[in-house]
Design a protein around this motif. Structure first.
Motif, PDB file in Angstrom:
ATOM      1  N   GLU A  15      56.173 -43.158  51.141  1.00 59.80           N
ATOM      2  CA  GLU A  15      57.625 -43.213  51.314  1.00 59.80           C
ATOM      3  C   GLU A  15      58.133 -41.866  51.783  1.00 59.80           C
ATOM      4  O   GLU A  15      57.986 -40.856  51.099  1.00 59.80           O
ATOM      5  CB  GLU A  15      58.291 -43.629  50.005  1.00 59.80           C
ATOM      6  N   SER A  16      58.725 -41.840  52.955  1.00 66.35           N
ATOM      7  CA  SER A  16      59.059 -40.584  53.619  1.00 66.35           C
ATOM      8  C   SER A  16      60.550 -40.337  53.739  1.00 66.35           C
ATOM      9  O   SER A  16      61.005 -39.207  53.580  1.00 66.35           O
ATOM     10  CB  SER A  16      58.431 -40.578  55.024  1.00 66.35           C
ATOM     11  N   SER A  17      61.310 -41.368  54.061  1.00 63.40           N
ATOM     12  CA  SER A  17      62.731 -41.180  54.356  1.00 63.40           C
ATOM     13  C   SER A  17      63.522 -42.423  53.985  1.00 63.40           C
ATOM     14  O   SER A  17      62.961 -43.502  53.788  1.00 63.40           O
ATOM     15  CB  SER A  17      62.953 -40.890  55.854  1.00 63.40           C
ATOM     16  N   HIS A  18      64.819 -42.225  53.931  1.00 65.50           N
ATOM     17  CA  HIS A  18      65.765 -43.328  53.841  1.00 65.50           C
ATOM     18  C   HIS A  18      66.871 -43.022  54.827  1.00 65.50           C
ATOM     19  O   HIS A  18      67.293 -41.870  54.978  1.00 65.50           O
ATOM     20  CB  HIS A  18      66.351 -43.452  52.429  1.00 65.50           C
ATOM     21  N   ILE A  19      67.333 -44.050  55.515  1.00 66.68           N
ATOM     22  CA  ILE A  19      68.400 -43.821  56.480  1.00 66.68           C
ATOM     23  C   ILE A  19      69.373 -44.985  56.438  1.00 66.68           C
ATOM     24  O   ILE A  19      68.982 -46.144  56.243  1.00 66.68           O
ATOM     25  CB  ILE A  19      67.821 -43.625  57.905  1.00 66.68           C
ATOM     26  N   ASP A  20      70.653 -44.681  56.561  1.00 65.99           N
ATOM     27  CA  ASP A  20      71.708 -45.677  56.552  1.00 65.99           C
ATOM     28  C   ASP A  20      72.227 -45.828  57.975  1.00 65.99           C
ATOM     29  O   ASP A  20      72.730 -44.866  58.568  1.00 65.99           O
ATOM     30  CB  ASP A  20      72.834 -45.246  55.604  1.00 65.99           C
ATOM     31  N   VAL A  21      72.090 -47.002  58.534  1.00 72.67           N
ATOM     32  CA  VAL A  21      72.464 -47.215  59.930  1.00 72.67           C
ATOM     33  C   VAL A  21      73.945 -46.947  60.169  1.00 72.67           C
ATOM     34  O   VAL A  21      74.332 -46.329  61.162  1.00 72.67           O
ATOM     35  CB  VAL A  21      72.102 -48.656  60.358  1.00 72.67           C
ATOM     36  N   ASP A  22      74.802 -47.389  59.259  1.00 74.06           N
ATOM     37  CA  ASP A  22      76.242 -47.284  59.465  1.00 74.06           C
ATOM     38  C   ASP A  22      76.844 -45.986  58.947  1.00 74.06           C
ATOM     39  O   ASP A  22      77.968 -45.640  59.318  1.00 74.06           O
ATOM     40  CB  ASP A  22      76.953 -48.466  58.796  1.00 74.06           C
ATOM     41  N   ASP A  23      76.168 -45.284  58.074  1.00 74.12           N
ATOM     42  CA  ASP A  23      76.733 -44.091  57.451  1.00 74.12           C
ATOM     43  C   ASP A  23      75.768 -42.917  57.593  1.00 74.12           C
ATOM     44  O   ASP A  23      74.957 -42.651  56.709  1.00 74.12           O
ATOM     45  CB  ASP A  23      77.018 -44.364  55.967  1.00 74.12           C
ATOM     46  N   SER A  55      70.957 -51.663  49.565  1.00 77.60           N
ATOM     47  CA  SER A  55      71.986 -51.390  50.565  1.00 77.60           C
ATOM     48  C   SER A  55      71.647 -52.137  51.836  1.00 77.60           C
ATOM     49  O   SER A  55      70.602 -51.910  52.442  1.00 77.60           O
ATOM     50  CB  SER A  55      72.067 -49.884  50.853  1.00 77.60           C
ATOM     51  N   ASP A  56      72.536 -53.026  52.277  1.00 74.05           N
ATOM     52  CA  ASP A  56      72.245 -53.854  53.440  1.00 74.05           C
ATOM     53  C   ASP A  56      72.174 -53.068  54.739  1.00 74.05           C
ATOM     54  O   ASP A  56      71.647 -53.560  55.733  1.00 74.05           O
ATOM     55  CB  ASP A  56      73.302 -54.953  53.570  1.00 74.05           C
ATOM     56  N   ASP A  57      72.713 -51.864  54.750  1.00 73.47           N
ATOM     57  CA  ASP A  57      72.668 -51.034  55.947  1.00 73.47           C
ATOM     58  C   ASP A  57      71.550 -49.999  55.886  1.00 73.47           C
ATOM     59  O   ASP A  57      71.401 -49.200  56.803  1.00 73.47           O
ATOM     60  CB  ASP A  57      74.003 -50.289  56.136  1.00 73.47           C
ATOM     61  N   GLY A  58      70.783 -50.000  54.804  1.00 66.48           N
ATOM     62  CA  GLY A  58      69.801 -48.953  54.601  1.00 66.48           C
ATOM     63  C   GLY A  58      68.382 -49.392  54.916  1.00 66.48           C
ATOM     64  O   GLY A  58      68.021 -50.570  54.802  1.00 66.48           O
ATOM     65  N   TRP A  59      67.568 -48.401  55.289  1.00 70.57           N
ATOM     66  CA  TRP A  59      66.164 -48.635  55.597  1.00 70.57           C
ATOM     67  C   TRP A  59      65.322 -47.574  54.908  1.00 70.57           C
ATOM     68  O   TRP A  59      65.650 -46.390  54.922  1.00 70.57           O
ATOM     69  CB  TRP A  59      65.921 -48.572  57.105  1.00 70.57           C
ATOM     70  N   ILE A  60      64.215 -48.015  54.318  1.00 68.81           N
ATOM     71  CA  ILE A  60      63.222 -47.108  53.765  1.00 68.81           C
ATOM     72  C   ILE A  60      62.114 -46.957  54.802  1.00 68.81           C
ATOM     73  O   ILE A  60      61.670 -47.940  55.406  1.00 68.81           O
ATOM     74  CB  ILE A  60      62.645 -47.658  52.445  1.00 68.81           C
ATOM     75  N   VAL A  61      61.691 -45.735  55.009  1.00 67.70           N
ATOM     76  CA  VAL A  61      60.681 -45.430  56.022  1.00 67.70           C
ATOM     77  C   VAL A  61      59.424 -44.924  55.323  1.00 67.70           C
ATOM     78  O   VAL A  61      59.484 -43.974  54.537  1.00 67.70           O
ATOM     79  CB  VAL A  61      61.194 -44.371  57.017  1.00 67.70           C
ATOM     80  N   LYS A  62      58.305 -45.560  55.612  1.00 66.92           N
ATOM     81  CA  LYS A  62      57.013 -45.106  55.100  1.00 66.92           C
ATOM     82  C   LYS A  62      56.144 -44.622  56.255  1.00 66.92           C
ATOM     83  O   LYS A  62      56.033 -45.314  57.274  1.00 66.92           O
ATOM     84  CB  LYS A  62      56.283 -46.224  54.346  1.00 66.92           C
ATOM     85  N   ILE A  63      55.566 -43.452  56.094  1.00 68.64           N
ATOM     86  CA  ILE A  63      54.632 -42.924  57.077  1.00 68.64           C
ATOM     87  C   ILE A  63      53.238 -42.971  56.477  1.00 68.64           C
ATOM     88  O   ILE A  63      52.988 -42.353  55.442  1.00 68.64           O
ATOM     89  CB  ILE A  63      54.985 -41.481  57.481  1.00 68.64           C
ATOM     90  N   ASN A  64      52.358 -43.721  57.098  1.00 69.37           N
ATOM     91  CA  ASN A  64      50.992 -43.890  56.596  1.00 69.37           C
ATOM     92  C   ASN A  64      50.971 -44.279  55.122  1.00 69.37           C
ATOM     93  O   ASN A  64      50.178 -43.760  54.330  1.00 69.37           O
ATOM     94  CB  ASN A  64      50.175 -42.619  56.843  1.00 69.37           C
ATOM     95  N   GLY A  65      51.898 -45.182  54.767  1.00 72.91           N
ATOM     96  CA  GLY A  65      51.943 -45.714  53.421  1.00 72.91           C
ATOM     97  C   GLY A  65      52.698 -44.894  52.408  1.00 72.91           C
ATOM     98  O   GLY A  65      52.889 -45.329  51.270  1.00 72.91           O
TER      99      GLY A  65
END
Length: 289
Positions: free
Chosen positions: A50-58, A38-48
């Motif tokens: 995988e913690s979250s995913h967030i969509d900037v536009d949605d 997803s071009d609007d999405g980001w995967i977030v890793k905390i201390n290596g």
């Protein structure tokens, strides 16, 4: 740990204002990775991890299955209810709180996040709603919960991890009683329980929640419930029946990762002889923030 995700290819965008990379935070590092699906999405890793995913536009989009299960339990429990008061223990980048604000703009939410720098970055990166719609309090989840007024929340969501495990101080009978005190009479407590294939942790969590709340429910995919893999189990507690809606059962089965919902009798059967966890079992220092 073991967070299933939904695939979706969104239309390309030119610039989100968010840049990939590893950023220092108070508790270590936060890494932002572009979502290849997803071009609007980001995967977030905390201390290596995988913690979250967030969509900037949605902001309403929830990519991780356990978050969708949590949101669906809340939807079932409070269908038609206006202006929910929601407490999030464990903020991360506020994916679930951002979702609630999008689908229930009249909600009032408090996010408790122990990492102050991560909270700052979440607001900088992802255009979170401002107070009073969404407040972020930097602090220890247990300490903040114990300080809150009785019957001041409708929903409490616990999604706190140190690495791949939840601090045990947030899984005891004593802490869960504080959650029950903070919730209103028809309030809902939902936890994200990460566990291994033996499910010992989930059984103890369910036993603990069931010792405080009259009604419980569990949502997870069949492989997890059968002990075939490690991953996430959503456990809920309330003073009233939960998880009994046929529409909920149908929606969970039709998800990208089909899930089963167990209501109270099945949950207590799953618990078996597992005992609730108490503060007395904690090691010295575990009660500290």
């Amino acid at each position: 740990m073991g967070r299933a995700r939904e695939s979706r290819r969104a239309p390309a965008r030119t610039d989100t204002g968010v840049q990939p990379g590893v950023y220092p935070i108070d508790t270590g590092t936060c890494e932002l990775i572009r979502d290849s699906l997803s071009d609007d999405g980001w995967i977030v890793k905390i201390n290596g991890v995988e913690s979250s995913h967030i969509d900037v536009d949605d902001p309403a989009r929830l990519d991780f299955e356990y978050m969708r299960w949590t949101a669906r339990l809340v939807e079932e429990a409070f269908e038609g209810r206006a202006r929910l008061r929601v407490l999030h223990l464990g903020g991360g980048v506020c994916t679930l709180a951002r979702h609630v604000a999008a689908v229930r703009p009249d909600a009032r939410q408090l996010v408790v996040e122990i990492d102050g720098r991560l909270a700052e970055l979440a607001r900088e990166w992802f255009d979170l709603p401002r107070a009073p719609a969404l407040r972020i309090r930097v602090g220890d989840a247990r300490a903040v919960t114990e300080s809150l007024t009785e019957s001041s929340r409708d929903v409490v969501v616990r999604d706190v991890f140190a690495g791949a495990v939840t601090p045990r101080a947030l899984t005891t009978v004593e802490f869960t009683r504080h959650v029950g005190r903070v919730l209103g009479d028809d309030g809902l407590y939902v936890v994200n329980c990460g566990d291994t294939r033996d499910l010992r942790g989930a059984r103890r969590e369910a036993a603990t929640i069931g010792s405080v709340f009259a009604h419980t429910a569990i949502v997870a995919d069949p492989a997890m419930l059968k002990g075939r893999r490690y991953g996430n189990i959503v456990i809920a507690g309330s003073a009233r029946p939960i998880g009994e809606s046929p529409a909920l059962v149908r929606d969970l089965l039709q998800g990208a990762v089909p899930a089963h919902v167990w209501t109270d009798a099945r949950v207590r059967e799953f618990v078996g002889t597992s005992a609730p966890l108490t503060d007395a079992e904690l090691e010295p220092g575990e009660l500290l923030g």
